[in-house]
Design an enzyme around this catalytic site. Structure first.
Site, PDB file in Angstrom:
ATOM      1  N   ASP A  64       0.840  -1.196   0.000  1.00  0.00           N
ATOM      2  CA  ASP A  64       0.000   0.000   0.000  1.00  0.00           C
ATOM      3  C   ASP A  64       0.879   1.253   0.000  1.00  0.00           C
ATOM      4  O   ASP A  64       1.833   1.324   0.788  1.00  0.00           O
ATOM      5  CB  ASP A  64      -0.864  -0.041   1.272  1.00  0.00           C
ATOM      6  CG  ASP A  64      -2.060   0.876   1.189  1.00  0.00           C
ATOM      7  OD1 ASP A  64      -1.926   1.985   0.635  1.00  0.00           O
ATOM      8  OD2 ASP A  64      -3.131   0.490   1.685  1.00  0.00           O
ATOM      9  N   THR A 129      -4.645  14.205 -13.898  1.00  0.00           N
ATOM     10  CA  THR A 129      -5.731  14.133 -14.869  1.00  0.00           C
ATOM     11  C   THR A 129      -6.214  15.526 -15.276  1.00  0.00           C
ATOM     12  O   THR A 129      -6.111  16.478 -14.487  1.00  0.00           O
ATOM     13  CB  THR A 129      -6.913  13.345 -14.250  1.00  0.00           C
ATOM     14  OG1 THR A 129      -8.096  13.569 -15.004  1.00  0.00           O
ATOM     15  CG2 THR A 129      -7.202  13.781 -12.816  1.00  0.00           C
ATOM     16  N   ASP A 130      -6.782  15.618 -16.473  1.00  0.00           N
ATOM     17  CA  ASP A 130      -7.366  16.901 -16.913  1.00  0.00           C
ATOM     18  C   ASP A 130      -8.580  17.285 -16.071  1.00  0.00           C
ATOM     19  O   ASP A 130      -9.002  18.444 -16.072  1.00  0.00           O
ATOM     20  CB  ASP A 130      -7.739  16.842 -18.408  1.00  0.00           C
ATOM     21  CG  ASP A 130      -8.810  15.802 -18.758  1.00  0.00           C
ATOM     22  OD1 ASP A 130      -9.206  15.008 -17.873  1.00  0.00           O
ATOM     23  OD2 ASP A 130      -9.241  15.778 -19.932  1.00  0.00           O
ATOM     24  N   GLU A 131      -9.125  16.318 -15.327  1.00  0.00           N
ATOM     25  CA  GLU A 131     -10.352  16.590 -14.571  1.00  0.00           C
ATOM     26  C   GLU A 131     -10.116  17.582 -13.426  1.00  0.00           C
ATOM     27  O   GLU A 131     -11.064  18.161 -12.905  1.00  0.00           O
ATOM     28  CB  GLU A 131     -10.961  15.288 -14.031  1.00  0.00           C
ATOM     29  CG  GLU A 131     -11.326  14.340 -15.162  1.00  0.00           C
ATOM     30  CD  GLU A 131     -12.158  13.147 -14.746  1.00  0.00           C
ATOM     31  OE1 GLU A 131     -12.912  13.256 -13.768  1.00  0.00           O
ATOM     32  OE2 GLU A 131     -12.052  12.101 -15.415  1.00  0.00           O
ATOM     33  N   TYR A 153     -13.433  12.507  -6.795  1.00  0.00           N
ATOM     34  CA  TYR A 153     -12.237  11.952  -7.449  1.00  0.00           C
ATOM     35  C   TYR A 153     -11.291  13.070  -7.879  1.00  0.00           C
ATOM     36  O   TYR A 153     -10.115  13.092  -7.526  1.00  0.00           O
ATOM     37  CB  TYR A 153     -12.627  11.103  -8.666  1.00  0.00           C
ATOM     38  CG  TYR A 153     -11.480  10.881  -9.639  1.00  0.00           C
ATOM     39  CD1 TYR A 153     -10.364  10.125  -9.284  1.00  0.00           C
ATOM     40  CD2 TYR A 153     -11.498  11.454 -10.926  1.00  0.00           C
ATOM     41  CE1 TYR A 153      -9.298   9.946 -10.169  1.00  0.00           C
ATOM     42  CE2 TYR A 153     -10.446  11.276 -11.815  1.00  0.00           C
ATOM     43  CZ  TYR A 153      -9.345  10.524 -11.429  1.00  0.00           C
ATOM     44  OH  TYR A 153      -8.293  10.350 -12.302  1.00  0.00           O
ATOM     45  N   LYS A 157      -7.562  14.231  -6.592  1.00  0.00           N
ATOM     46  CA  LYS A 157      -6.392  14.323  -7.488  1.00  0.00           C
ATOM     47  C   LYS A 157      -5.805  15.744  -7.421  1.00  0.00           C
ATOM     48  O   LYS A 157      -4.588  15.917  -7.411  1.00  0.00           O
ATOM     49  CB  LYS A 157      -6.787  13.977  -8.935  1.00  0.00           C
ATOM     50  CG  LYS A 157      -7.128  12.525  -9.193  1.00  0.00           C
ATOM     51  CD  LYS A 157      -5.970  11.561  -8.974  1.00  0.00           C
ATOM     52  CE  LYS A 157      -4.864  11.684  -9.990  1.00  0.00           C
ATOM     53  NZ  LYS A 157      -3.858  10.591  -9.827  1.00  0.00           N
ATOM     54  N   ASN A 183      -8.287   8.196 -21.149  1.00  0.00           N
ATOM     55  CA  ASN A 183      -7.552   7.100 -21.804  1.00  0.00           C
ATOM     56  C   ASN A 183      -8.492   5.965 -22.185  1.00  0.00           C
ATOM     57  O   ASN A 183      -9.483   5.712 -21.497  1.00  0.00           O
ATOM     58  CB  ASN A 183      -6.543   6.495 -20.828  1.00  0.00           C
ATOM     59  CG  ASN A 183      -5.296   7.314 -20.630  1.00  0.00           C
ATOM     60  OD1 ASN A 183      -4.214   6.780 -20.478  1.00  0.00           O
ATOM     61  ND2 ASN A 183      -5.427   8.639 -20.615  1.00  0.00           N
TER      62      ASN A 183
HETATM   63  P1  NAD Z   1      -6.809   1.971 -12.307  1.00  0.00           P
HETATM   64  O1  NAD Z   1      -7.932   2.152 -11.347  1.00  0.00           O
HETATM   65  O2  NAD Z   1      -6.964   1.060 -13.459  1.00  0.00           O
HETATM   66  O3  NAD Z   1      -5.500   1.489 -11.525  1.00  0.00           O
HETATM   67  C1  NAD Z   1      -5.135   2.002 -10.276  1.00  0.00           C
HETATM   68  C2  NAD Z   1      -4.110   1.031  -9.675  1.00  0.00           C
HETATM   69  O4  NAD Z   1      -3.678   1.569  -8.423  1.00  0.00           O
HETATM   70  C3  NAD Z   1      -4.683  -0.360  -9.393  1.00  0.00           C
HETATM   71  O5  NAD Z   1      -3.779  -1.357  -9.842  1.00  0.00           O
HETATM   72  C4  NAD Z   1      -4.811  -0.393  -7.885  1.00  0.00           C
HETATM   73  O6  NAD Z   1      -4.684  -1.691  -7.331  1.00  0.00           O
HETATM   74  C5  NAD Z   1      -3.682   0.521  -7.452  1.00  0.00           C
HETATM   75  N1  NAD Z   1      -3.893   1.116  -6.137  1.00  0.00           N
HETATM   76  C6  NAD Z   1      -5.014   1.732  -5.694  1.00  0.00           C
HETATM   77  N2  NAD Z   1      -4.854   2.110  -4.413  1.00  0.00           N
HETATM   78  C7  NAD Z   1      -3.585   1.759  -4.059  1.00  0.00           C
HETATM   79  C8  NAD Z   1      -2.820   1.895  -2.858  1.00  0.00           C
HETATM   80  N3  NAD Z   1      -3.352   2.468  -1.774  1.00  0.00           N
HETATM   81  N4  NAD Z   1      -1.561   1.426  -2.836  1.00  0.00           N
HETATM   82  C9  NAD Z   1      -1.028   0.822  -3.939  1.00  0.00           C
HETATM   83  N5  NAD Z   1      -1.713   0.656  -5.088  1.00  0.00           N
HETATM   84  C10 NAD Z   1      -2.966   1.119  -5.149  1.00  0.00           C
HETATM   85  O7  NAD Z   1      -6.442   3.458 -12.773  1.00  0.00           O
HETATM   86  P2  NAD Z   1      -5.872   3.969 -14.173  1.00  0.00           P
HETATM   87  O8  NAD Z   1      -7.001   4.301 -15.057  1.00  0.00           O
HETATM   88  O9  NAD Z   1      -4.810   3.058 -14.623  1.00  0.00           O
HETATM   89  O10 NAD Z   1      -5.233   5.352 -13.703  1.00  0.00           O
HETATM   90  C11 NAD Z   1      -3.883   5.421 -13.249  1.00  0.00           C
HETATM   91  C12 NAD Z   1      -3.568   6.865 -12.884  1.00  0.00           C
HETATM   92  O11 NAD Z   1      -3.742   7.695 -14.027  1.00  0.00           O
HETATM   93  C13 NAD Z   1      -4.467   7.435 -11.797  1.00  0.00           C
HETATM   94  O12 NAD Z   1      -3.686   8.221 -10.949  1.00  0.00           O
HETATM   95  C14 NAD Z   1      -5.470   8.294 -12.555  1.00  0.00           C
HETATM   96  O13 NAD Z   1      -5.922   9.366 -11.775  1.00  0.00           O
HETATM   97  C15 NAD Z   1      -4.628   8.759 -13.725  1.00  0.00           C
HETATM   98  N6  NAD Z   1      -5.364   9.086 -14.953  1.00  0.00           N
HETATM   99  C16 NAD Z   1      -6.239   8.183 -15.493  1.00  0.00           C
HETATM  100  C17 NAD Z   1      -6.904   8.486 -16.672  1.00  0.00           C
HETATM  101  C18 NAD Z   1      -7.876   7.508 -17.307  1.00  0.00           C
HETATM  102  O14 NAD Z   1      -8.536   7.874 -18.290  1.00  0.00           O
HETATM  103  N7  NAD Z   1      -7.971   6.265 -16.854  1.00  0.00           N
HETATM  104  C19 NAD Z   1      -6.688   9.714 -17.304  1.00  0.00           C
HETATM  105  C20 NAD Z   1      -5.766  10.614 -16.733  1.00  0.00           C
HETATM  106  C21 NAD Z   1      -5.110  10.274 -15.564  1.00  0.00           C
END
Ligand code: NAD
Length: 328
Positions: A64, A129-131, A153, A157, A183
Site C-alpha cells: 500500500d 488528470t485533466d479533470e 475523485y 487528485k 484514456n
Molecule cells: P486503475 O484504477 O486502473 O488502476 C489504479 C491502480 O492503483 C490499481 O492497480 C490499484 O490496485 C492501485 N492502487 C489503488 N490504491 C492503491 C494503494 N493504496 N496502494 C497501492 N496501489 C494502489 O487506474 P488507471 O485508469 O490506470 O489510472 C492510473 C492513474 O492515471 C491514476 O492516478 C489516474 O488518476 C490517472 N489518470 C487516469 C486516466 C484515465 O482515463 N484512466 C486519465 C488521466 C489520468
C-alpha cells in the site's frame, strides 16, 4: 535507471510497465530495474503484467502506498518514481469518497515525504488528470489554469497535485506532473465507459447513457499517454506541469454510436439513465507545452485504436468476464 511504479497492476500503470520493459522505443533509456508497488484493489490485476513477469528486471510488490515503512524502504533503492496508484473511478467517488481522499491525497503525501528523505532518488513523476481543471465550455485549459475540480475523485487528485508542487517548492524535490485526458485501450477495468459499453454490447446487454449524452471528452490511447509520461520522466523540467491530450473530442452520444457500430448493435441497446451528479460538461486541455518542449504527439488514430480495443475485448473474454456481472 531503477524505476518504482506505483499502481503498476492497473490499466495505465501496467501498460507503462509493459512498455518500459519491451525496450521497443529506441528513443528512451532502457530501465535497469522496474519495481511495481500495487495493493491490488478491485482495479489491480496481476494478469496485466503476465507478458513481462519473466523479465529479470521486474519485481512485483503487493503493498500500500499508505504504508510508510514499506514506501521508505523501497524509495531508497530507486532513481525515479512514476506514481499512478489511485482510486480512479468518478462514480465510485460519488458513492463513497473516503478511499479517494486517503489513497489519492494521503497516499501521495506519504510517497512525497519518503522521496524527500531518500538519498539518490531523482525524479518523481506524478500522474494526474485533466479533470482537476473542471469543466470548460469552449477553448482549452493551459497548465496555468487554477484548479476547480467538481467530483470527489478530481478534488482528491487536485489535492495530490498541490501537495506534489508544494514538495517541489518547499523541499526542492524534482516533481513533474502530467495531466492527461481520457484514456482507452486494452486492460481497462470494465466500469469506465468504453470497456463497460464494449463488454456489455458483446454480451448483448443494454448500456447506460448518462443524461442527454452531450458531455464531451477528449480521447487518448493509453499507449500515447505512456509515451508522454516517459518523455516527461526523461526530458521534463522539475516543478513543471504537462498537459497531455489526444485531439479526439467526442460527445458520449457520438462515442456510443461508434461503439454500437463496432459491436454490431443499434440504439435499441441504449438505456437513458439519470445524469451523474455534477457531471462535467466538457474537458479540454491545451497540450502545446509538451508538444513544443518534448516533441509529444499522439500516434494512434482514434478509429484504429478503438477498433483494436474492441477486438482486444472480443478476444480476451477470460480477462474481463470474471469482472462483470452482479457480484463484480
Ligand atoms: P486503475 O484504477 O486502473 O488502476 C489504479 C491502480 O492503483 C490499481 O492497480 C490499484 O490496485 C492501485 N492502487 C489503488 N490504491 C492503491 C494503494 N493504496 N496502494 C497501492 N496501489 C494502489 O487506474 P488507471 O485508469 O490506470 O489510472 C492510473 C492513474 O492515471 C491514476 O492516478 C489516474 O488518476 C490517472 N489518470 C487516469 C486516466 C484515465 O482515463 N484512466 C486519465 C488521466 C489520468
Amino acid at each position: 535507471m531503477r524505476i518504482l511504479v506505483t499502481g503498476g497492476a492497473g490499466f495505465i500503470g501496467s501498460h507503462f510497465v509493459r512498455s518500459l520493459l519491451s525496450d521497443a522505443d529506441p528513443g528512451f533509456t532502457a530501465p535497469t530495474a522496474v519495481t511495481v508497488l500495487d495493493v491490488l484493489t478491485y482495479a489491480g490485476n496481476p494478469a496485466n503484467l503476465a507478458p513481462v513477469q519473466g523479465d529479470p528486471r521486474l519485481t512485483f510488490i503487493r503493498g500500500d502506498i499508505l504504508d510508510t515503512g514499506r514506501v521508505t524502504e523501497l524509495m531508497a533503492g530507486h532513481d525515479a518514481v512514476v506514481h499512478l496508484a489511485a482510486e480512479s473511478h468518478v462514480d465510485r467517488s460519488i458513492a463513497a469518497g473516503a478511499g479517494f481522499a486517503s489513497t489519492n491525497v494521503l497516499g501521495t503525501q506519504n510517497l512525497l515525504e519518503a522521496a524527500v528523505h531518500a538519498a539518490g532518488l531523482g525524479t518523481f513523476v506524478h500522474v494526474s488528470t485533466d479533470e482537476v481543471y473542471g469543466s470548460i465550455p469552449v477553448g482549452s485549459w493551459t497548465e496555468e489554469q487554477p484548479l476547480s475540480p467538481n467530483s470527489p475523485y478530481s478534488a482528491a487528485k487536485a489535492g495530490s497535485d498541490l501537495l506534489a508542487l508544494a514538495y517541489h517548492r518547499t523541499h526542492g524535490l524534482d516533481v513533474r506532473i502530467t495531466r492527461c485526458s481520457n484514456n482507452y485501450g486494452p486492460h481497462q477495468y470494465p466500469e469506465k465507459i468504453i470497456p463497460l459499453f464494449i463488454t456489455r454490447l458483446l454480451d448483448g446487454l443494454p448500456v447506460p447513457l448518462y443524461g442527454d449524452g452531450e458531455q464531451i471528452r477528449d480521447w487518448l490511447h493509453v499507449e500515447d499517454h505512456c509515451r508522454a509520461i516517459r518523455l516527461v520522466l526523461e526530458g521534463g523540467r522539475p516543478g513543471e506541469v504537462y498537459n497531455v491530450g489526444g485531439g479526439t473530442e467526442l460527445t458520449n452520444k457520438q462515442l456510443t454510436g461508434l461503439l454500437l457500430d463496432a459491436c454490431g448493435r443499434d440504439w435499441e441497446s441504449v438505456e437513458h439513465v439519470p445524469d451523474r451528479k455534477a457531471h462535467d460538461a466538457r474537458y479540454s486541455v491545451d497540450w502545446s507545452k509538451i508538444r513544443d518542449e518534448l516533441g509529444y504527439r499522439p500516434r494512434r488514430s482514434f478509429d484504429e485504436g478503438l477498433a483494436a480495443t474492441v477486438d482486444w475485448y472480443r478476444d480476451n473474454r477470460p480477462w474481463w468476464q470474471p469482472l462483470t456481472g452482479p457480484t463484480a
